[in-house]
Design a protein around this motif. Structure first.
Motif, PDB file in Angstrom:
ATOM      1  N   TYR A   1       2.475  11.245  -8.844  1.00 33.96           N
ATOM      2  CA  TYR A   1       1.715  11.576 -10.051  1.00 33.96           C
ATOM      3  C   TYR A   1       0.786  12.774  -9.819  1.00 33.96           C
ATOM      4  CZ  TYR A   1      -1.536  11.214 -13.937  1.00 33.96           C
ATOM      5  OH  TYR A   1      -2.322  11.503 -15.016  1.00 33.96           O
ATOM      6  N   TYR A   2       0.053  12.753  -8.708  1.00 30.28           N
ATOM      7  CA  TYR A   2      -0.911  13.814  -8.417  1.00 30.28           C
ATOM      8  C   TYR A   2      -0.276  15.065  -7.804  1.00 30.28           C
ATOM      9  CZ  TYR A   2      -5.005  10.843  -9.287  1.00 30.28           C
ATOM     10  OH  TYR A   2      -5.970  10.062  -9.866  1.00 30.28           O
ATOM     11  N   HIS A   3       0.954  14.958  -7.369  1.00 27.80           N
ATOM     12  CA  HIS A   3       1.645  16.077  -6.707  1.00 27.80           C
ATOM     13  C   HIS A   3       0.875  16.567  -5.481  1.00 27.80           C
ATOM     14  CE1 HIS A   3       4.454  16.306 -10.006  1.00 27.80           C
ATOM     15  NE2 HIS A   3       3.440  16.357 -10.848  1.00 27.80           N
ATOM     16  N   LYS A   4       0.299  15.619  -4.767  1.00 28.75           N
ATOM     17  CA  LYS A   4      -0.377  15.961  -3.513  1.00 28.75           C
ATOM     18  C   LYS A   4      -0.457  14.724  -2.641  1.00 28.75           C
ATOM     19  CE  LYS A   4      -5.222  15.128  -4.475  1.00 28.75           C
ATOM     20  NZ  LYS A   4      -6.560  15.669  -4.370  1.00 28.75           N
ATOM     21  N   GLU A   5      -0.699  14.944  -1.365  1.00 31.10           N
ATOM     22  CA  GLU A   5      -0.776  13.843  -0.414  1.00 31.10           C
ATOM     23  C   GLU A   5      -2.082  13.073  -0.592  1.00 31.10           C
ATOM     24  OE1 GLU A   5      -0.704  13.011   4.381  1.00 31.10           O
ATOM     25  OE2 GLU A   5      -0.036  14.948   3.622  1.00 31.10           O
ATOM     26  N   ILE A   6      -1.974  11.766  -0.586  1.00 30.52           N
ATOM     27  CA  ILE A   6      -3.130  10.871  -0.628  1.00 30.52           C
ATOM     28  C   ILE A   6      -3.243  10.262   0.761  1.00 30.52           C
ATOM     29  CG2 ILE A   6      -4.123   8.809  -1.686  1.00 30.52           C
ATOM     30  CD1 ILE A   6      -3.731  11.174  -3.666  1.00 30.52           C
ATOM     31  N   ASN A   7      -4.392  10.416   1.402  1.00 30.03           N
ATOM     32  CA  ASN A   7      -4.515   9.854   2.748  1.00 30.03           C
ATOM     33  C   ASN A   7      -4.982   8.403   2.694  1.00 30.03           C
ATOM     34  OD1 ASN A   7      -7.449   9.755   2.909  1.00 30.03           O
ATOM     35  ND2 ASN A   7      -7.397  11.969   3.144  1.00 30.03           N
ATOM     36  N   SER A   8      -4.706   7.698   3.750  1.00 30.07           N
ATOM     37  CA  SER A   8      -5.047   6.276   3.831  1.00 30.07           C
ATOM     38  C   SER A   8      -6.551   6.045   3.693  1.00 30.07           C
ATOM     39  CB  SER A   8      -4.559   5.690   5.147  1.00 30.07           C
ATOM     40  OG  SER A   8      -3.164   5.766   5.209  1.00 30.07           O
ATOM     41  N   GLY A   9      -7.343   6.997   4.163  1.00 31.51           N
ATOM     42  CA  GLY A   9      -8.791   6.892   4.063  1.00 31.51           C
ATOM     43  C   GLY A   9      -9.304   6.967   2.642  1.00 31.51           C
ATOM     44  N   GLN A  10      -8.492   7.478   1.743  1.00 28.53           N
ATOM     45  CA  GLN A  10      -8.844   7.484   0.318  1.00 28.53           C
ATOM     46  C   GLN A  10      -8.263   6.255  -0.377  1.00 28.53           C
ATOM     47  OE1 GLN A  10      -7.256  10.766  -1.982  1.00 28.53           O
ATOM     48  NE2 GLN A  10      -8.567  10.305  -3.720  1.00 28.53           N
ATOM     49  N   LEU A  11      -7.032   5.928  -0.049  1.00 25.75           N
ATOM     50  CA  LEU A  11      -6.328   4.850  -0.745  1.00 25.75           C
ATOM     51  C   LEU A  11      -6.920   3.478  -0.478  1.00 25.75           C
ATOM     52  CD1 LEU A  11      -3.872   3.924  -2.459  1.00 25.75           C
ATOM     53  CD2 LEU A  11      -2.644   3.688  -0.284  1.00 25.75           C
ATOM     54  N   TYR A  12      -6.971   3.078   0.767  1.00 23.63           N
ATOM     55  CA  TYR A  12      -7.316   1.689   1.086  1.00 23.63           C
ATOM     56  C   TYR A  12      -8.766   1.314   0.770  1.00 23.63           C
ATOM     57  CZ  TYR A  12      -2.632   1.325   2.837  1.00 23.63           C
ATOM     58  OH  TYR A  12      -1.260   1.307   2.912  1.00 23.63           O
ATOM     59  N   PRO A  13      -9.746   2.182   0.981  1.00 24.09           N
ATOM     60  CA  PRO A  13     -11.095   1.815   0.552  1.00 24.09           C
ATOM     61  C   PRO A  13     -11.197   1.629  -0.974  1.00 24.09           C
ATOM     62  CG  PRO A  13     -11.221   3.562   2.169  1.00 24.09           C
ATOM     63  CD  PRO A  13      -9.760   3.401   1.808  1.00 24.09           C
ATOM     64  N   ASN A  14     -10.438   2.421  -1.732  1.00 27.45           N
ATOM     65  CA  ASN A  14     -10.449   2.258  -3.180  1.00 27.45           C
ATOM     66  C   ASN A  14      -9.747   0.974  -3.604  1.00 27.45           C
ATOM     67  OD1 ASN A  14     -11.742   4.581  -4.760  1.00 27.45           O
ATOM     68  ND2 ASN A  14     -10.652   5.621  -3.103  1.00 27.45           N
TER      69      ASN A  14
ATOM     70  N   GLY B   1       0.790  -1.219   0.000  1.00 29.32           N
ATOM     71  CA  GLY B   1       0.000   0.000   0.000  1.00 29.32           C
ATOM     72  C   GLY B   1       0.824   1.273   0.000  1.00 29.32           C
ATOM     73  N   LEU B   2       1.874   1.319   0.807  1.00 30.96           N
ATOM     74  CA  LEU B   2       2.691   2.523   0.881  1.00 30.96           C
ATOM     75  C   LEU B   2       3.406   2.813  -0.444  1.00 30.96           C
ATOM     76  CD1 LEU B   2       3.607   4.851   2.648  1.00 30.96           C
ATOM     77  CD2 LEU B   2       5.474   3.409   3.478  1.00 30.96           C
ATOM     78  N   ALA B   3       3.851   1.779  -1.133  1.00 24.92           N
ATOM     79  CA  ALA B   3       4.499   1.974  -2.440  1.00 24.92           C
ATOM     80  C   ALA B   3       3.498   2.533  -3.450  1.00 24.92           C
ATOM     81  CB  ALA B   3       5.090   0.659  -2.942  1.00 24.92           C
ATOM     82  N   ILE B   4       2.280   2.006  -3.419  1.00 24.81           N
ATOM     83  CA  ILE B   4       1.227   2.512  -4.313  1.00 24.81           C
ATOM     84  C   ILE B   4       0.934   3.966  -3.965  1.00 24.81           C
ATOM     85  CG2 ILE B   4      -1.197   2.274  -4.966  1.00 24.81           C
ATOM     86  CD1 ILE B   4      -0.833  -0.777  -4.337  1.00 24.81           C
ATOM     87  N   LYS B   5       0.789   4.240  -2.686  1.00 26.68           N
ATOM     88  CA  LYS B   5       0.510   5.599  -2.210  1.00 26.68           C
ATOM     89  C   LYS B   5       1.585   6.561  -2.686  1.00 26.68           C
ATOM     90  CE  LYS B   5      -0.201   8.050   2.200  1.00 26.68           C
ATOM     91  NZ  LYS B   5       0.880   9.016   2.209  1.00 26.68           N
ATOM     92  N   ASN B   6       2.853   6.187  -2.546  1.00 29.13           N
ATOM     93  CA  ASN B   6       3.955   7.060  -2.965  1.00 29.13           C
ATOM     94  C   ASN B   6       3.924   7.336  -4.463  1.00 29.13           C
ATOM     95  OD1 ASN B   6       4.945   7.296  -0.362  1.00 29.13           O
ATOM     96  ND2 ASN B   6       6.383   5.604  -0.599  1.00 29.13           N
ATOM     97  N   GLU B   7       3.678   6.311  -5.249  1.00 28.95           N
ATOM     98  CA  GLU B   7       3.612   6.484  -6.709  1.00 28.95           C
ATOM     99  C   GLU B   7       2.480   7.422  -7.102  1.00 28.95           C
ATOM    100  OE1 GLU B   7       5.519   5.294  -9.320  1.00 28.95           O
ATOM    101  OE2 GLU B   7       6.917   4.518  -7.838  1.00 28.95           O
ATOM    102  N   VAL B   8       1.307   7.229  -6.505  1.00 30.95           N
ATOM    103  CA  VAL B   8       0.149   8.048  -6.845  1.00 30.95           C
ATOM    104  C   VAL B   8       0.361   9.489  -6.371  1.00 30.95           C
ATOM    105  CG1 VAL B   8      -2.346   8.323  -6.503  1.00 30.95           C
ATOM    106  CG2 VAL B   8      -1.404   6.059  -6.913  1.00 30.95           C
ATOM    107  N   GLU B   9       0.962   9.653  -5.199  1.00 29.40           N
ATOM    108  CA  GLU B   9       1.259  11.009  -4.719  1.00 29.40           C
ATOM    109  C   GLU B   9       2.227  11.724  -5.660  1.00 29.40           C
ATOM    110  OE1 GLU B   9       0.650  10.767   0.108  1.00 29.40           O
ATOM    111  OE2 GLU B   9       2.654  10.363  -0.695  1.00 29.40           O
TER     112      GLU B   9
END
Length: 91
Positions: free
Chosen positions: A33-46, A23-31
């Protein structure tokens, strides 16, 4: 893939491009790309929604860490999406 959000499609592309990412690797990659912080409450439910839809599979790396991979259905859907997009753009 027509019923997914853009964020969920980006997650599928990210999972496909990494080797059994957690999950953290996915989060880092997406952040990145989006140039912003992605919170766990958005990432893991998706991610869980994509697991529920049968597009990705969640496995255990260890007691605390899960990894994600595309299912065969996810691979087919991703290939179909790329083929559909390539009708409209040339790179």
């Amino acid at each position: 893939m027509h019923d997914l959000t853009g964020f969920q499609r980006d997650l599928i592309f990210t999972v496909a491009g990494l080797d059994e990412p957690h999950g953290l690797a996915i989060k880092n990659e997406v952040e990145d790309y989006y140039h912003k912080e992605i919170n766990s409450g958005q990432l893991y439910p998706n991610l869980d929604s994509l697991v529920h839809k049968g597009l990705i599979k969640k496995g255990k790396k260890d007691e605390r860490t899960n990894y994600y991979v595309l299912t065969q259905r996810g691979e087919r859907e991703l290939e179909d999406r790329v083929a559909w997009e390539s009708q409209y753009i040339e790179l």
